[in-house]
Design a protein around this motif. Structure first.
Motif, mmCIF file in Angstrom:
data_model
loop_
_atom_site.group_PDB
_atom_site.id
_atom_site.type_symbol
_atom_site.label_atom_id
_atom_site.label_comp_id
_atom_site.label_asym_id
_atom_site.label_seq_id
_atom_site.Cartn_x
_atom_site.Cartn_y
_atom_site.Cartn_z
ATOM 1 N N SER A 20 0.993 -0.902 -0.233
ATOM 2 C CA SER A 20 0.148 -0.228 -0.158
ATOM 3 C C SER A 20 0.750 1.301 0.129
ATOM 4 O O SER A 20 0.287 2.626 -0.917
ATOM 5 N N THR A 21 1.574 1.143 0.816
ATOM 6 C CA THR A 21 2.977 2.307 0.640
ATOM 7 C C THR A 21 4.045 2.428 -0.273
ATOM 8 O O THR A 21 4.773 3.074 -0.652
ATOM 9 N N GLY A 22 4.454 0.935 -0.993
ATOM 10 C CA GLY A 22 5.361 0.891 -1.835
ATOM 11 C C GLY A 22 6.866 1.630 -0.952
ATOM 12 O O GLY A 22 7.310 1.119 -1.348
ATOM 13 N N LEU A 23 6.794 1.034 0.035
ATOM 14 C CA LEU A 23 8.220 1.430 0.809
ATOM 15 C C LEU A 23 8.287 0.294 1.972
ATOM 16 O O LEU A 23 7.422 -1.262 2.316
ATOM 17 N N LYS A 24 9.191 -0.582 1.714
ATOM 18 C CA LYS A 24 9.938 -1.605 3.078
ATOM 19 C C LYS A 24 9.942 -0.895 4.422
ATOM 20 O O LYS A 24 10.254 -1.923 5.256
ATOM 21 N N VAL A 25 10.590 0.055 4.445
ATOM 22 C CA VAL A 25 11.035 0.486 5.865
ATOM 23 C C VAL A 25 10.103 1.912 5.903
ATOM 24 O O VAL A 25 10.447 3.260 5.220
ATOM 25 N N ASN A 26 8.974 1.465 6.750
ATOM 26 C CA ASN A 26 7.937 3.190 6.626
ATOM 27 C C ASN A 26 7.951 4.307 7.661
ATOM 28 O O ASN A 26 8.382 4.809 8.139
ATOM 29 N N SER A 27 8.799 3.517 8.979
ATOM 30 C CA SER A 27 9.662 4.432 9.923
ATOM 31 C C SER A 27 10.864 3.694 10.817
ATOM 32 O O SER A 27 11.626 2.195 9.940
ATOM 33 N N LEU A 66 11.111 2.469 13.186
ATOM 34 C CA LEU A 66 10.781 0.858 13.818
ATOM 35 C C LEU A 66 11.183 -0.166 12.941
ATOM 36 O O LEU A 66 11.433 -1.790 13.271
ATOM 37 N N ASP A 67 11.341 0.246 11.328
ATOM 38 C CA ASP A 67 11.081 -1.128 10.091
ATOM 39 C C ASP A 67 12.821 -1.167 9.636
ATOM 40 O O ASP A 67 13.342 -2.158 8.479
ATOM 41 N N GLY A 68 13.434 -0.290 10.165
ATOM 42 C CA GLY A 68 15.265 -0.342 10.008
ATOM 43 C C GLY A 68 15.710 1.417 9.991
ATOM 44 O O GLY A 68 15.567 2.050 9.533
ATOM 45 N N THR A 69 16.043 1.747 11.276
ATOM 46 C CA THR A 69 16.915 2.737 12.075
ATOM 47 C C THR A 69 17.501 3.027 11.013
ATOM 48 O O THR A 69 17.729 3.997 10.890
ATOM 49 N N SER A 70 18.970 2.601 10.178
ATOM 50 C CA SER A 70 19.905 2.953 9.559
ATOM 51 C C SER A 70 19.428 3.352 8.141
ATOM 52 O O SER A 70 19.696 4.436 7.815
ATOM 53 N N ALA A 71 18.424 2.147 7.670
ATOM 54 C CA ALA A 71 17.928 2.948 6.378
ATOM 55 C C ALA A 71 17.026 3.761 6.425
ATOM 56 O O ALA A 71 16.936 4.619 5.381
ATOM 57 N N TYR A 72 16.017 4.524 6.907
ATOM 58 C CA TYR A 72 15.042 4.770 7.655
ATOM 59 C C TYR A 72 16.172 6.646 7.591
ATOM 60 O O TYR A 72 15.560 6.796 6.432
ATOM 61 N N ASN A 91 12.508 1.929 -0.670
ATOM 62 C CA ASN A 91 11.280 0.911 -1.421
ATOM 63 C C ASN A 91 10.927 -0.231 -1.396
ATOM 64 O O ASN A 91 12.115 -1.430 -1.597
ATOM 65 N N ALA A 92 10.025 -0.966 -1.053
ATOM 66 C CA ALA A 92 9.918 -2.078 -1.305
ATOM 67 C C ALA A 92 9.288 -2.373 -2.834
ATOM 68 O O ALA A 92 9.320 -1.776 -3.834
ATOM 69 N N SER A 93 9.923 -3.743 -2.826
ATOM 70 C CA SER A 93 9.232 -4.533 -4.649
ATOM 71 C C SER A 93 8.624 -5.297 -5.012
ATOM 72 O O SER A 93 7.984 -5.619 -4.091
ATOM 73 N N LEU A 94 7.907 -4.510 -5.361
ATOM 74 C CA LEU A 94 6.415 -4.352 -5.313
ATOM 75 C C LEU A 94 6.119 -5.697 -5.940
ATOM 76 O O LEU A 94 5.186 -6.702 -5.436
ATOM 77 N N GLU A 95 7.072 -5.973 -7.063
ATOM 78 C CA GLU A 95 6.801 -7.879 -7.568
ATOM 79 C C GLU A 95 6.952 -8.648 -6.353
ATOM 80 O O GLU A 95 6.068 -9.762 -6.036
ATOM 81 N N GLU A 96 8.145 -8.969 -5.259
ATOM 82 C CA GLU A 96 8.154 -9.449 -5.003
ATOM 83 C C GLU A 96 7.361 -9.221 -3.591
ATOM 84 O O GLU A 96 6.835 -10.674 -3.578
ATOM 85 N N GLU A 97 7.193 -8.190 -3.170
ATOM 86 C CA GLU A 97 6.066 -8.361 -2.274
ATOM 87 C C GLU A 97 4.226 -8.795 -2.718
ATOM 88 O O GLU A 97 3.564 -9.736 -1.941
ATOM 89 N N SER A 98 4.295 -8.654 -3.616
ATOM 90 C CA SER A 98 2.783 -9.157 -4.272
ATOM 91 C C SER A 98 3.058 -10.615 -4.584
ATOM 92 O O SER A 98 2.028 -11.408 -4.186
ATOM 93 N N ALA A 99 4.311 -11.175 -4.522
ATOM 94 C CA ALA A 99 4.816 -12.821 -4.470
ATOM 95 C C ALA A 99 4.459 -13.096 -3.096
ATOM 96 O O ALA A 99 4.111 -14.604 -3.051
ATOM 97 N N ASN A 100 4.892 -12.357 -2.127
ATOM 98 C CA ASN A 100 4.714 -13.161 -0.772
ATOM 99 C C ASN A 100 3.341 -12.776 -0.609
ATOM 100 O O ASN A 100 2.989 -14.237 0.120
ATOM 101 N N LEU A 101 2.300 -11.922 -0.896
ATOM 102 C CA LEU A 101 1.240 -11.974 -0.275
ATOM 103 C C LEU A 101 0.622 -13.076 -0.926
ATOM 104 O O LEU A 101 -0.424 -13.963 0.239
#
Length: 383
Positions: free
Chosen positions: A33-40, A42-48, A344-354
């Protein structure tokens, strides 16, 4: 006191697996929904915070890029003003050259009535200038000098009057035209002559009118002088209208453009391109002599050179700003792309995960049902 519910090992194992699957399902749904794999953080301090730093710099540069775009528009406005001034200076130069051609002609006026060299001055001048008394005057002014009064009597011959006019100034010649039977007064090229007296309109001009270089030129020098001054007036107006958002590079307003977050700047120096700034002596001229016209022509040539030099300088500044603007745009894209690699999230990968999680969720629910059926079979023994 309420007792805890004891779950069998198989049910508890299946429940924990289903809960884990649901958490993964929620995380994957959020990423899609957000297109991000790190939204806060909490999801990854260094990357965020790394992505946030890159995006902040990109945002700052975007604001500076907008300023560069506005500076480019300011330069374009100045260039339009210079182009308009070049047109006007060319027009002024052409007018001055026409006046130069006109001044090469001999100024000449003639009486409006026929005469005869056998007439006395009284007879001729009474016809050319009505209501003259026995003692008569003819007043001349040459090149703005003091007036010259020519006095003649009724008994003078026409030739005497002509000689008196000719002797008044070396630039004047008075003759009798045997073809038209009229008196002609001519001034040499570049001579300004004004005539006054009793009803001088019979000589073809109004009292006090300047006669200068008008014969055979198509336009009088005085008319061309007025046209030249109109162009000068317009030049003094148009240079003031070439501004953009309060900055006018041809009216003395320098422009400072910030090019990076370290406050590095490009300074574009202005010019004042009014009439005097272009090298003209003034917005008004006096073309009473040919040398004054030559001066105006020379000033127009200098003005054109000034405009072209200024335009060339602004073109260089425009090239610098355009290059910097393009570079800044590309740098912004690089920074945003780098930030995207971090969060950024990989939409293809996350769709497959879903899809996989949906299957796992369904299987987990079924396993939990199967585990529960074991307890149901025990319950059936009591029926």
């Amino acid at each position: 006191m309420a007792q805890d519910i004891n779950l069998s090992q198989s049910i508890r194992t299946n429940l924990l697996s289903l809960q884990s699957t649901n958490k993964l399902f929620e995380r994957t749904s959020e990423r899609l929904s957000t297109g991000l794999k790190v939204n806060s953080a909490l999801d990854g301090t260094s990357a965020y915070f790394g992505a946030k730093s890159l995006n902040n710099r990109a945002s700052d540069l975007a604001a500076l890029k907008d300023g560069m775009g506005q500076a480019i528009q300011t330069l374009k406005a100045a260039d339009k003003g210079i182009a308009a001034l070049e047109t006007l200076v060319d027009q002024a130069k052409t007018i001055a050259q026409q006046a130069k051609e006109a001044s090469a002609q001999t100024s000449k006026i003639e009486s409006t009535v026929a005469a005869s060299t056998t007439n006395t001055a009284s007879t001729l001048m009474s016809g050319a200038f009505s209501s003259l008394s026995v003692t008569n005057t003819f007043i001349l002014a040459v090149d703005g000098a003091s007036t010259i009064t020519i006095t003649f009597s009724a008994t003078n011959t026409i030739q005497t009057v002509l000689d008196l006019i000719t002797a008044a100034d070396t630039a004047l010649t008075a003759t009798y035209n045997t073809t038209t039977d009229k008196i002609e007064i001519a001034g040499t090229a570049g001579t300004e002559v004004t005539i006054s007296g009793t009803n001088p309109g019979n000589f073809g001009i109004a009292a006090g009118t300047t006669v200068f270089g008008s014969t055979g030129s198509g336009s009088s020098v005085t008319d061309l002088e007025a046209d030249f001054e109109k162009v000068m007036t317009e030049m003094n107006k148009i240079y003031q209208d070439a501004g953009y958002k309060g900055i006018n590079l041809i009216n003395g307003n320098d422009l400072t453009v910030t090019t990076n977050e370290n406050q590095t700047t490009i300074v574009i120096s202005s010019s004042t391109l009014n009439v005097t700034g272009l090298g003209f002596s003034a917005a008004t001229v006096s073309w009473s002599t040919a040398s004054n016209i030559d001066t105006s022509i020379s000033e127009a040539v200098t003005a054109l050179s000034t405009l072209r030099t200024t335009s060339s300088g602004f073109s260089a500044d425009l090239g610098l700003l355009t290059t910097r603007e393009d570079f800044t745009g590309e740098l912004i894209e690089t920074l945003e792309a780098g930030a995207g690699l971090l969060v950024n999230a990989s939409l293809e990968e996350e769709s497959a995960n879903l899809l996989a999680l949906q299957t796992r969720q369904s299987l987990g629910t079924s396993s939990l049902t199967f585990a529960n059926q074991v307890q149901n079979s025990v319950l059936a023994l009591f029926r």
